[in-house]
Design an enzyme around this catalytic site. Sequence first.
Site, PDB file in Angstrom:
ATOM      1  N   ARG A  49       3.389 -12.360  -2.962  1.00 32.27           N
ATOM      2  CA  ARG A  49       4.104 -13.335  -2.143  1.00 32.27           C
ATOM      3  C   ARG A  49       3.641 -14.766  -2.435  1.00 32.27           C
ATOM      4  NH1 ARG A  49       2.643 -13.503   2.500  1.00 32.27           N
ATOM      5  NH2 ARG A  49       0.852 -12.100   2.455  1.00 32.27           N
ATOM      6  N   LYS A 191       9.110  -8.821   3.673  1.00 29.70           N
ATOM      7  CA  LYS A 191       8.304  -9.566   4.631  1.00 29.70           C
ATOM      8  C   LYS A 191       9.101 -10.669   5.325  1.00 29.70           C
ATOM      9  CE  LYS A 191       4.486  -7.289   4.325  1.00 29.70           C
ATOM     10  NZ  LYS A 191       4.124  -6.362   5.418  1.00 29.70           N
ATOM     11  N   HIS A 210       2.159  -5.415  12.477  1.00 27.64           N
ATOM     12  CA  HIS A 210       1.858  -5.170  11.074  1.00 27.64           C
ATOM     13  C   HIS A 210       0.910  -3.980  11.007  1.00 27.64           C
ATOM     14  CE1 HIS A 210       0.122  -6.661   6.993  1.00 27.64           C
ATOM     15  NE2 HIS A 210       1.201  -5.930   6.807  1.00 27.64           N
ATOM     16  N   SER A 228      -2.622  -6.163   3.778  1.00 27.74           N
ATOM     17  CA  SER A 228      -2.371  -5.430   2.547  1.00 27.74           C
ATOM     18  C   SER A 228      -3.687  -5.121   1.838  1.00 27.74           C
ATOM     19  CB  SER A 228      -1.471  -6.261   1.631  1.00 27.74           C
ATOM     20  OG  SER A 228      -1.267  -5.608   0.409  1.00 27.74           O
ATOM     21  N   LYS A 232      -3.742   0.799   5.106  1.00 30.77           N
ATOM     22  CA  LYS A 232      -2.727   1.247   6.067  1.00 30.77           C
ATOM     23  C   LYS A 232      -1.907   2.409   5.514  1.00 30.77           C
ATOM     24  CE  LYS A 232      -0.247  -2.365   6.879  1.00 30.77           C
ATOM     25  NZ  LYS A 232      -0.718  -3.066   5.669  1.00 30.77           N
ATOM     26  N   THR A 233      -1.417   2.246   4.295  1.00 29.51           N
ATOM     27  CA  THR A 233      -0.576   3.284   3.706  1.00 29.51           C
ATOM     28  C   THR A 233      -1.388   4.538   3.405  1.00 29.51           C
ATOM     29  OG1 THR A 233       0.937   1.649   2.759  1.00 29.51           O
ATOM     30  CG2 THR A 233       0.949   3.845   1.789  1.00 29.51           C
ATOM     31  N   ASP A 247       3.901   0.465   7.372  1.00 28.84           N
ATOM     32  CA  ASP A 247       3.608  -0.975   7.326  1.00 28.84           C
ATOM     33  C   ASP A 247       4.091  -1.796   8.527  1.00 28.84           C
ATOM     34  OD1 ASP A 247       2.488  -3.194   5.935  1.00 28.84           O
ATOM     35  OD2 ASP A 247       4.474  -3.801   5.302  1.00 28.84           O
ATOM     36  N   ARG A 311       2.416  -2.044  -7.526  1.00 27.12           N
ATOM     37  CA  ARG A 311       2.961  -1.411  -6.317  1.00 27.12           C
ATOM     38  C   ARG A 311       4.046  -0.401  -6.647  1.00 27.12           C
ATOM     39  NH1 ARG A 311       1.992  -3.228  -1.166  1.00 27.12           N
ATOM     40  NH2 ARG A 311       0.641  -5.047  -1.010  1.00 27.12           N
TER      41      ARG A 311
END
Length: 519
Positions: A49, A191, A210, A228, A232-233, A247, A311
């Site tokens: 980003r 996002k 988030h 990130s 989390k994943t 997410d 990713r």
Amino acid sequence: MLNIGLNNIKNIFRNQDTDVLIQDAIKNEGAKVSSTGALLIDTGKFTGRSPKDKYFVNKSPSKQNIAWGNINKPITQSVFDELLENSKKQLEGKSLYVTDLFCGASLNSRIKVRFITELAWQSHFVKNMFINPTSEELKDFKPDFTVYNSCKTTNKNWKKHGLNSPVYVAFDLENQICVIGGTSYAGEMKKGIFSVMNYNLPLNNKMAMHCSANVGKDGDVALFFGLSGTGKTTLSTDDSRALIGDDEHGWDDKGVFNFEGGCYAKVVNLSYESEPEIYDAIKKGAILENVVTDHDGVVDFNDTSKTQNTRVSYPIGHIHNIQPKGIATHPKNIIFLSADAFGVLPPISKLTKQQAMYYFLSGYTAKVAGTELGIDEPVATFSACFGEAFLPLHPTFYANLLGQMIDKHDVKVYLVNTGWTGGAYGVGERMSIKNTRACINGILNGHIDDVKFQTTNIFNLSIPTTLNGVEAAVLNPRECWSDKKAYDTQAIKLANMYIENFKKYSGGEFDYTRAGPKI
């Protein structure tokens, strides 16, 4: 022809099947296919980003609600209109992909989003990441929000406009439009709409978060907050628990619901042994971004020569154990994930309500290399609510809502360090997934409720003295350092960072300073 606010369009490819999008990306956009059938894409210069290039139109009523500053930067209506015109000039005269999707599994909270792109693979990406309407729902689909993605153009007048660079991701919340220019990184679309949900829902007393989420066989829901790269994943993808989402979620009076219809996971150093569910999800229908392959399309997940932020996006259905419809009841446990680059925080801590509010507002972690432009190695950072980059409102607005939900539903809260142990970054080691999994399992299976706790110095965190699957010495971070004085020095350093960061929240209704570290 469908009216999308553009003139002289050659063709409109609306809501194409994924197979068609894959073939178009291969034929027209240079995409390739991996040995497991996933589409291979390079996003060019931008592999993460561009947070410094995000803007909101400064006008009523949203200007009274937005927390203006380095995260949410204002532009005038006239500048936005010029950016929109610039994007439209790029898109007009082209064949375009128009993709209509939902954001939000809850029928009471979802919005309808229309994405307009030049690239087939970007249409494929949003079909992976959002919720696909049925053919019946598409018949009378009228978007609540429209995204014009003109990634092939830039803003040549950026200096005149007083902007950061030729790249732009700009929002007009009153007219429900987003324009993107200068970057092909598809995560900007994902996002961007997350930011819209973070604006809309809290103003209606609904939590936007988030976090990832999963649910056990007995209906116990767990939320995993974190930036990130904090896990989390990985940690929410558990063969013994149904995945709600990896997410972005909402939380209202009925329970937790997924914003998305897919997952967007980091794949750096991915292996079947450590993350089998994600590994197996990389097949036809998935998109791999910026990975390195051999001539046969075999991916080397350890090769970061293009970026650390490699990713994969895939439909949530690629995970075999998922929660039907992406909706569940209220959470039993909340887990804050912090990748501590200083090696100071314990692998697991049980938080009081006051500590939960303190660590939520602090949002400490380390930005992982490649997640954002210019980040080449982990850098300690504080990101309010574990996602400040996506929060249009003031962080205390979200904290207030979270506190209300914790009280109302009697939720337990934990802090888990997925970062370094035995030393700071460069000296210590990254916490093993095995140990972190054991900590998470101890929370979810209730074992942590039956063990003894002790309190750490400086941070005053309550940590278990034993926990199934974790060596006792690992549970106390100071014991993992060979040089105890060096640990104390690092702990004081990190504590001072916490204290300095939290000064902006002191003295008001949300002053939880006493729940933080003491020197």
